[in-house]
Write an enzyme that holds these catalytic residues in place. Structure first.
Site, PDB file in Angstrom:
ATOM      1  N   HIS A 130      -6.618  -7.057  -0.447  1.00 44.29           N
ATOM      2  CA  HIS A 130      -5.627  -5.993  -0.351  1.00 44.29           C
ATOM      3  C   HIS A 130      -4.615  -6.210   0.772  1.00 44.29           C
ATOM      4  CE1 HIS A 130      -3.982  -2.063  -1.043  1.00 44.29           C
ATOM      5  NE2 HIS A 130      -4.410  -1.554   0.095  1.00 44.29           N
ATOM      6  N   ASP A 132       0.857  -1.179   0.000  1.00 46.16           N
ATOM      7  CA  ASP A 132       0.000   0.000   0.000  1.00 46.16           C
ATOM      8  C   ASP A 132       0.905   1.244   0.000  1.00 46.16           C
ATOM      9  OD1 ASP A 132      -2.937   0.940   0.364  1.00 46.16           O
ATOM     10  OD2 ASP A 132      -1.953   1.875   2.088  1.00 46.16           O
ATOM     11  N   TYR A 188      -2.372  11.339   2.110  1.00 45.45           N
ATOM     12  CA  TYR A 188      -3.184  11.409   0.896  1.00 45.45           C
ATOM     13  C   TYR A 188      -3.110  12.786   0.247  1.00 45.45           C
ATOM     14  CZ  TYR A 188      -5.264   6.816   1.573  1.00 45.45           C
ATOM     15  OH  TYR A 188      -5.455   5.467   1.688  1.00 45.45           O
TER      16      TYR A 188
END
Length: 303
Positions: free
Chosen positions: A279, A108, A223
């Protein structure tokens, strides 16, 4: 079991430290012996994410699990959440530990940081594992990626709805605090093929640090640095990585897309898609994942 209870293959508790490197205190846990491997977690996780994989690697390698800047028990500065800066943290930690060269495993956002370590510090990294991530500057918002992705449900994070939400000024800070357990446990399990693999221990460990001062800020800043990450990465794309790169995808999430992310930016790309996995392969399929790493590193499975 919590972060400070993690052990190596012999049941020995990992060694922990929190030195100041690159101007920030970075928490790490280390065990095993042999050539070093540095493990970098994603969002909203900590080094605890690797607890099932670490003892499978320590018979062959010195394993260093890192709480990235702002996460877990590492310091939470106001700034510095772009991947180039966080890569500098990793290299400075390697210097502190006396590692001239090392392997990087990132998943990730940890994979995005791992790419930055390999791209901006090319003399330091021997091999890179890039797992379950779209590379900033290449993957997010790419028409090519959209063209390879089937129609997704609105809550599916592969639509990148969360990237838009987290980049809205002020609203996430207003809406998320006090709801960390509900939001992030749903978020994580929605991304998994086997949601039962995310145990109460995993959720408790996430919530522990998310509810502490600066937790939400840290995630949002990662982010919100995505565009900057892409700008920083773009010149590196013109000079492909020459080290071996392993692209790892979960069949039920990014799958073979991870290979598509690495092939434009690296010369020697190998690809593995973990079946019956979403994931979070480190939680869902740790045994197969560790075997995959060791084979890539040159250690035969079971050796």
């Amino acid at each position: 079991m919590g972060t400070y209870d993690m052990t190596d293959h012999a049941g020995q508790r990992l060694t922990h430290g929190r030195p100041e490197v690159n101007g920030v205190n970075i928490h790490y846990a280390m065990g095993g012996s042999g050539d070093p491997v540095i493990l970098l977690h994603g969002v909203p996780k900590t080094m605890f994410f690797w607890r099932k994989v670490i003892p499978l690697l320590t018979p062959h390698h010195t394993v260093v699990a890192v709480d990235c800047r702002g996460y877990g028990d590492s310091e939470r500065p106001q700034t510095g959440y772009d991947t180039q800066t966080m890569a500098q943290d990793v290299v400075a930690l390697a210097d502190h530990l006396g590692f001239e060269r090392f392997r990087i495993v990132g998943e990730d956002w940890g994979a995005a940081i791992g790419y930055a370590v390999a791209a901006f510090h090319r003399d330091r990294v021997e091999q890179l594992v890039f797992q379950e991530m779209l590379l900033p500057g290449l993957g997010y918002g790419s028409d090519d990626v959209a063209g390879r992705t089937r129609t997704l449900k609105k809550e599916d994070t592969r639509t990148m709805w969360h990237l838009d939400f987290f980049n809205v000024p002020h609203y996430p800070e207003m809406l998320m605090p006090g709801r960390e357990r509900e939001f992030w446990s749903f978020f994580m399990k929605r991304e998994m093929y086997d949601p039962s693999a995310a145990t109460d221990e995993d959720v408790d460990e996430q919530v522990r640090w998310l509810e502490s001062p600066g937790g939400t800020h840290t995630i949002l800043e990662v982010y919100r640095s995505n565009d900057l990450d892409g700008e920083q990465n773009a010149p590196q794309f013109e000079h492909k990585l020459t080290i071996p790169v392993l692209a790892v995808g979960g069949e039920a999430f990014f799958g073979d897309e991870v290979r598509h992310q690495m092939e434009p930016v690296a010369q020697d790309v190998r690809s593995v898609v973990i079946e019956r996995c979403g994931h979070n392969p480190s939680l869902e399929r740790p045994d197969e994942l560790a075997r995959t790493y060791l084979e890539f590193f040159g250690k035969p499975a079971g050796a």
